[in-house]
Design a protein around this motif. Structure first.
Motif, PDB file in Angstrom:
ATOM      1  N   ASP A  48       0.836  -1.197   0.000  1.00  0.00           N
ATOM      2  CA  ASP A  48       0.000   0.000   0.000  1.00  0.00           C
ATOM      3  C   ASP A  48       0.872   1.248   0.000  1.00  0.00           C
ATOM      4  OD1 ASP A  48       0.976   0.137   2.555  1.00  0.00           O
ATOM      5  OD2 ASP A  48      -0.844  -0.626   3.492  1.00  0.00           O
ATOM      6  N   ALA A  49       0.266   2.371   0.378  1.00  0.00           N
ATOM      7  CA  ALA A  49       0.972   3.656   0.314  1.00  0.00           C
ATOM      8  C   ALA A  49       1.798   3.953   1.558  1.00  0.00           C
ATOM      9  CB  ALA A  49      -0.052   4.778   0.117  1.00  0.00           C
ATOM     10  N   SER A  50       2.089   2.921   2.380  1.00  0.00           N
ATOM     11  CA  SER A  50       2.829   3.136   3.621  1.00  0.00           C
ATOM     12  C   SER A  50       4.330   3.182   3.400  1.00  0.00           C
ATOM     13  CB  SER A  50       2.501   2.017   4.624  1.00  0.00           C
ATOM     14  OG  SER A  50       2.947   0.773   4.115  1.00  0.00           O
ATOM     15  N   GLY A  51       4.761   3.197   2.163  1.00  0.00           N
ATOM     16  CA  GLY A  51       6.189   3.115   1.887  1.00  0.00           C
ATOM     17  C   GLY A  51       6.657   1.689   1.804  1.00  0.00           C
ATOM     18  N   GLY A  52       5.690   0.774   1.752  1.00  0.00           N
ATOM     19  CA  GLY A  52       6.027  -0.639   1.615  1.00  0.00           C
ATOM     20  C   GLY A  52       6.402  -1.324   2.900  1.00  0.00           C
ATOM     21  N   LEU A  53       6.167  -0.672   4.055  1.00  0.00           N
ATOM     22  CA  LEU A  53       6.621  -1.221   5.323  1.00  0.00           C
ATOM     23  C   LEU A  53       5.612  -0.885   6.421  1.00  0.00           C
ATOM     24  CD1 LEU A  53       9.246  -2.735   6.120  1.00  0.00           C
ATOM     25  CD2 LEU A  53      10.099  -0.557   6.990  1.00  0.00           C
ATOM     26  N   ALA A  54       5.305  -1.876   7.273  1.00  0.00           N
ATOM     27  CA  ALA A  54       4.387  -1.653   8.388  1.00  0.00           C
ATOM     28  C   ALA A  54       4.803  -2.511   9.568  1.00  0.00           C
ATOM     29  CB  ALA A  54       2.950  -1.981   7.983  1.00  0.00           C
ATOM     30  N   ALA A  55       4.451  -2.054  10.764  1.00  0.00           N
ATOM     31  CA  ALA A  55       4.722  -2.814  11.984  1.00  0.00           C
ATOM     32  C   ALA A  55       3.514  -3.682  12.307  1.00  0.00           C
ATOM     33  CB  ALA A  55       5.000  -1.860  13.137  1.00  0.00           C
ATOM     34  N   SER A  56       3.770  -4.963  12.559  1.00  0.00           N
ATOM     35  CA  SER A  56       2.671  -5.875  12.883  1.00  0.00           C
ATOM     36  C   SER A  56       2.600  -6.176  14.376  1.00  0.00           C
ATOM     37  CB  SER A  56       2.827  -7.183  12.107  1.00  0.00           C
ATOM     38  OG  SER A  56       4.075  -7.792  12.389  1.00  0.00           O
ATOM     39  N   ARG A  57       3.723  -6.153  15.051  1.00  0.00           N
ATOM     40  CA  ARG A  57       3.768  -6.419  16.485  1.00  0.00           C
ATOM     41  C   ARG A  57       4.846  -5.541  17.119  1.00  0.00           C
ATOM     42  NH1 ARG A  57       5.555 -11.748  17.857  1.00  0.00           N
ATOM     43  NH2 ARG A  57       6.429 -12.130  15.794  1.00  0.00           N
ATOM     44  N   ALA A  58       4.757  -5.372  18.429  1.00  0.00           N
ATOM     45  CA  ALA A  58       5.772  -4.571  19.121  1.00  0.00           C
ATOM     46  C   ALA A  58       5.820  -4.961  20.594  1.00  0.00           C
ATOM     47  CB  ALA A  58       5.480  -3.080  18.987  1.00  0.00           C
ATOM     48  N   ARG A  59       7.007  -4.864  21.162  1.00  0.00           N
ATOM     49  CA  ARG A  59       7.216  -5.103  22.598  1.00  0.00           C
ATOM     50  C   ARG A  59       8.216  -4.058  23.094  1.00  0.00           C
ATOM     51  NH1 ARG A  59      10.903  -8.868  25.508  1.00  0.00           N
ATOM     52  NH2 ARG A  59       9.994  -9.310  27.546  1.00  0.00           N
TER      53      ARG A  59
END
Length: 685
Positions: free
Chosen positions: A495-506
Motif C-alpha cells: 500500500d501507500a505506507s512506503g512498503g513497510l508496516a509494523a505488525s507487532r511490538a514489545r
C-alpha cells in the motif's frame, strides 16, 4: 489509549547532560584504553579511600566498620560541609585536597551519576558505586565517558563493593564476619551469593584474598572477565570463585577467557562457578536490574554449559564453593551431588531440561502480563503500537500472509552501547547487530546495511526513506523516553505506507528513570496495572520482588533475601527434585515486616503446600529473621508448614528460636537437608 499515547508522542528534549565540564576528554585521551585501569582494582593497605556522601547514614555505618577493620579512609565529601566526621575531614569537594586512590559513591541514585562524573573528571583511580536504581541511560553516558580516558575504573552500579581481605581494605557494605585473609578470589554479580561464597570458603579454612562485586546492573563498569584477569595475576589468590546469573553475555566471555587462560598457563588456578537463573521465567526481571535476557542473549543453562566446557567446575549452590575449591587445591577432582566439571555428567537431568522448556511467544498479551518489576516498565502491545502510529509509522496489527522481520533497538551489553538488531526471520539470534554512539545518536547508522540484514527489498516495494524514518523514530524514542528494549516486527506491504508496516511490538522502559529521578512520568502513566498480577504489584511498595512461576506443579513457596540467592534457591530446589511456585526476594536487608508481607503474598497462591525460607545472614541478622518468621506464623494463623534454613550472622541463635518456637517450623543450616524436608512436606500435603 491512543489519546494517552499522543501526549508522549512529540519530541522532547534530550536527557540532561551530566554536570561538570567535559572539555578534559580530548581526542588524545580518547585514544587511550579503559582496559589499562584494571590495575586500579588492586586495593590494599596502601589505598587511600574517601566516601562521597560521607555523612549519610549508610556511609557512616559502613565507614565505622571499615575503619575498625583497617581500611585507610582519609575523609569524604558532603556538599556544603567543611568540618570533621568520624575523625576525618569532610569537604564539599575533597579530590584535590585528599588525593584519594578510591572513592565509594554513597549518595542516592538520582545524585549518583553526577557524583561518578565528578570522580571521573578528578581522575580518581577507583570509583565504587553501591547505589541501586541508577537509570540505565545515565550509565550509557557514563560508559561513553569511561571510553575516552585511562585513569578511572568504575565498579558497579548496584554493587556490594570490593574488598581485600588480605589487605584489610573494604569499599562497600560486605558483611565483615564472612571475610578473613586467605587464598580464594571471588568475582560475583550477586551480592548475597558472594557473601555466602565467602562464608563457605571461610568454613573450609581457605579464606579470601579479594572479592570483587561487579554488581547486578545492566551495564556494570567492571565485568566478570575483568575480575578474573585481576585474580589470575594476584599472588595472594590460589583459587577463584565465579558467581554469574542470567542476563548478558559476560559468562560466555568468561568461558572464552578461562579456555584461553587454561591453554596458555602452565599451572592455572582452579576456577569454580555458579550461574543463577536456570529456571528463570523468560522475559522477566529476576530481582537485579540486569537479571534478564535481552534479544539474542544466552540462557543461564547455556552459560553453565559454556563454563563447564571451558574447564570450570560447576556447582549448584554457593555453600559448595569451599569444599570444591579445597578439593581442587589438594589436587583431586570434586564430585558428588551438586558438582559437575568438564567430563562429568550434568548436575541432574531436571536442572537442564526444565530450564529449556519452550518459551512462550513474546508477542502475545499473556507474555506481556506482569512484566513490571522494580526496574522495568513493559507496555502492552497495543500501547506500543499506538506509540508507533502517532509517530507516523504504519501499523498492520494482526495482518497475516507476510514475513515478519525483527527490528529492535536495545543495549549491547558487551560493547556498552545502544544498538540495532535486524533479523530476517524475526528471531534475534538470526540477526545482525549494529552499534551506535549514545551521544551522537543514530544519524550515522548504515541504513542500507540494516535493511539488507532484514532481507528487505529496498529497490522494489520498500522505500529506503520509509525504512530510514522507522529506524530514526525508534532510536529517537529509545533515547528520549529511556527505553532499554524496543522490539518491532515489521513486514512488507503493497500500500501507500512506503512498503513497510509494523505488525507487532514489545517495548520496555527503564522504570528507575521515573522512580529515582522523576523523569518520564508520561511513559510511566501508560503502565497498565490491570494487565499485571495484582499480588506481584501489591508488594512492590514494600520493596519485595515476587514472581509467580508458571509451572503448574510448583508447590513450594520460596522466601529469600537477595535476588541472586533467590534465583539460586529455585534452581537448587529443582536440582533436588522439588518445584518452586515462586521467586521472592525480600531484599538484601529483610526485616520482620517484610517477612510477614512475603508470607502473605506467597499464601495467595493455592499451589503452595510448604514454604521454604532460605536466609543468609550477611547484612540481615539470622536471629531477627527467625523472630520475624515466628511472629508472622502466629499473626497469619498459618497452617502451611515452613522450613527455615538460616546461615551467616547470628545463625545459631536464629536456628534456636525456630526450633524452640513450638510451631510447625523446621530449622536447618544445611541447604540439602532443608530442601529435602521442604520437598517431603510439600509432596505429603
Amino acid at each position: 489509549m491512543l489519546s494517552r499515547v499522543r501526549a508522549v508522542s512529540g519530541a522532547t528534549p534530550r536527557l540532561p547532560r551530566l554536570t561538570g565540564s567535559r572539555s578534559a576528554f580530548s581526542s588524545t585521551r580518547a585514544a587511550r584504553s579503559y582496559d589499562v585501569t584494571l590495575r586500579n582494582l588492586k586495593i590494599g593497605k596502601h589505598t587511600r579511600v574517601i566516601f562521597q556522601g560521607f555523612t549519610g547514614r549508610q556511609a557512616t555505618a559502613n565507614a565505622k566498620e571499615s575503619i575498625e577493620w583497617g581500611t585507610n579512609i582519609v575523609g569524604g565529601v558532603t556538599p556544603g560541609r567543611e568540618d570533621e566526621h568520624l575523625g576525618r575531614p569532610v569537604l564539599p569537594s575533597a579530590m584535590e585536597v585528599l588525593k584519594p586512590d578510591a572513592t565509594g559513591i554513597y549518595v542516592a541514585a538520582h545524585q549518583a551519576t553526577a557524583a561518578i562524573e565528578e570522580a571521573i573528571e578528578a581522575e580518581v583511580p577507583l570509583i565504587v558505586a553501591v547505589a541501586e536504581h541508577i537509570p540505565v541511560h545515565d550509565f550509557l553516558r557514563i560508559h561513553s565517558m569511561l571510553r575516552t580516558q585511562s585513569k578511572s575504573r568504575v565498579v558497579g552500579a548496584n554493587s556490594p563493593g570490593i574488598i581485600s581481605s588480605v589487605g584489610k581494605c573494604r569499599i562497600g557494605f560486605q558483611p565483615l564476619p564472612c571475610f578473613a585473609p586467605g587464598k580464594i578470589g571471588i568475582v560475583a554479580r550477586s551480592g548475597t551469593l558472594s557473601y555466602e561464597t565467602a562464608a563457605s570458603t571461610l568454613r573450609s579454612g581457605l579464606g579470601q584474598s579479594m572479592c570483587i562485586g561487579v554488581g547486578g546492573d545492566i551495564l556494570p563498569g567492571t565485568t566478570l572477565v575483568d575480575g578474573l584477569k585481576i585474580l589470575a595475576e594476584d599472588d595472594d589468590t590460589e583459587g577463584i570463585a565465579l558467581v554469574g546469573e542470567i542476563g548478558g553475555n559476560t559468562e560466555l566471555e568468561a568461558a572464552d577467557w578461562i579456555r584461553q587462560y587454561r591453554a596458555s598457563t602452565k599451572n592455572p588456578k582452579p576456577i569454580v562457578a555458579i550461574v543463577g537463573g536456570i529456571n528463570a521465567v523468560p522475559g522477566r526481571i529476576m530481582g537485579h536490574a540486569g537479571a534478564f535476557a535481552l534479544p539474542g542473549e544466552p540462557t543461564a543453562a547455556e552459560k553453565v554449559d559454556a563454563l563447564k566446557a571451558a574447564g570450570a567446575t560447576i556447582i549448584n549452590h554457593p555453600s559448595r564453593f569451599g569444599s570444591a575449591l579445597k578439593t581442587l587445591l589438594d589436587g583431586t577432582k570434586p564430585s558428588g551431588h551438586g558438582v559437575a566439571s568438564n567430563g562429568n555428567p550434568p548436575l541432574s537431568r531436571g536442572m537442564h531440561t526444565y530450564a529449556r522448556r519452550p518459551q512462550p511467544p513474546r508477542s502475545t498479551e499473556s507474555a506481556q502480563r506482569g512484566m513490571c518489576q522494580r526496574r522495568t516498565l513493559y507496555l502492552t502491545q497495543q500501547t506500543a503500537l499506538d506509540l508507533l502510529q502517532v509517530r507516523g509509522i504504519s501499523v498492520r496489527e494482526g495482518f497475516t500472509g507476510a514475513t515478519e522481520r525483527l527490528l529492535a533497538v536495545t543495549i549491547n551489553r558487551t560493547s556498552r552501547n545502544p544498538c540495532i538488531i535486524a533479523s530476517p526471520t524475526g528471531d534475534a539470534r538470526d540477526g545482525k547487530t549494529f552499534d551506535f554512539d549514545y551521544n551522537k545518536g543514530a544519524a550515522d547508522l548504515p541504513i542500507g546495511d540494516i535493511a539488507r540484514a532484514l532481507g528487505l527489498n529496498t529497490t522494489g516495494t520498500v522505500s529506503l526513506d520509509s525504512f530510514r524514518k522507522l529506524v530514526m523514530e525508534l532510536t529517537t524514542l529509545f533515547a528520549e523516553k529511556e527505553a532499554f528494549l524496543l522490539e518491532t516486527w515489521v513486514m512488507e506491504t503493497s500500500d501507500a505506507s512506503g512498503g513497510l508496516a509494523a505488525s507487532r511490538a514489545r517495548f520496555g522502559f527503564d522504570d528507575a528513570a521515573y522512580r529515582s529521578c522523576q523523569r518520564q512520568g508520561d511513559i510511566h502513566a501508560l503502565r497498565d496495572v490491570a494487565s499485571e498480577d495484582r499480588h506481584e504489584v501489591a508488594v512492590e511498595r514494600d520493596g519485595i520482588v515476587y514472581v509467580k512461576l508458571p509451572d503448574p506443579g510448583g508447590n513450594i513457596g520460596t522466601l529469600v533475601n537477595g535476588a541472586g540467592l533467590a534465583m539460586n534457591t529455585v534452581d537448587a530446589l529443582a536440582d533436588a527434585g522439588g518445584r518452586a511456585a515462586n521467586f521472592l526476594d525480600t531484599g538484601g536487608k529483610a526485616t520482620s515486616e517484610t517477612v510477614k508481607k512475603s508470607f502473605e503474598v506467597i499464601l495467595t497462591d493455592p499451589r503452595v503446600k510448604c514454604i521454604f525460607v532460605n536466609i543468609f545472614g550477611g547484612l540481615t541478622l539470622g536471629d531477627m529473621i527467625a523472630r520475624g518468621v515466628v511472629l508472622a506464623f502466629k499473626d497469619l494463623h498459618m497452617t502451611v508448614p515452613v522450613v527455615v534454613r538460616i546461615r551467616g550472622t547470628n545463625e545459631e541463635e536464629g536456628q534456636r528460636i525456630i526450633a524452640e518456637s513450638g510451631l510447625p517450623l523446621y530449622a536447618f543450616d544445611d541447604f540439602d537437608e532443608a530442601a529435602e524436608k521442604a520437598i517431603e512436606l510439600a509432596n505429603q500435603a
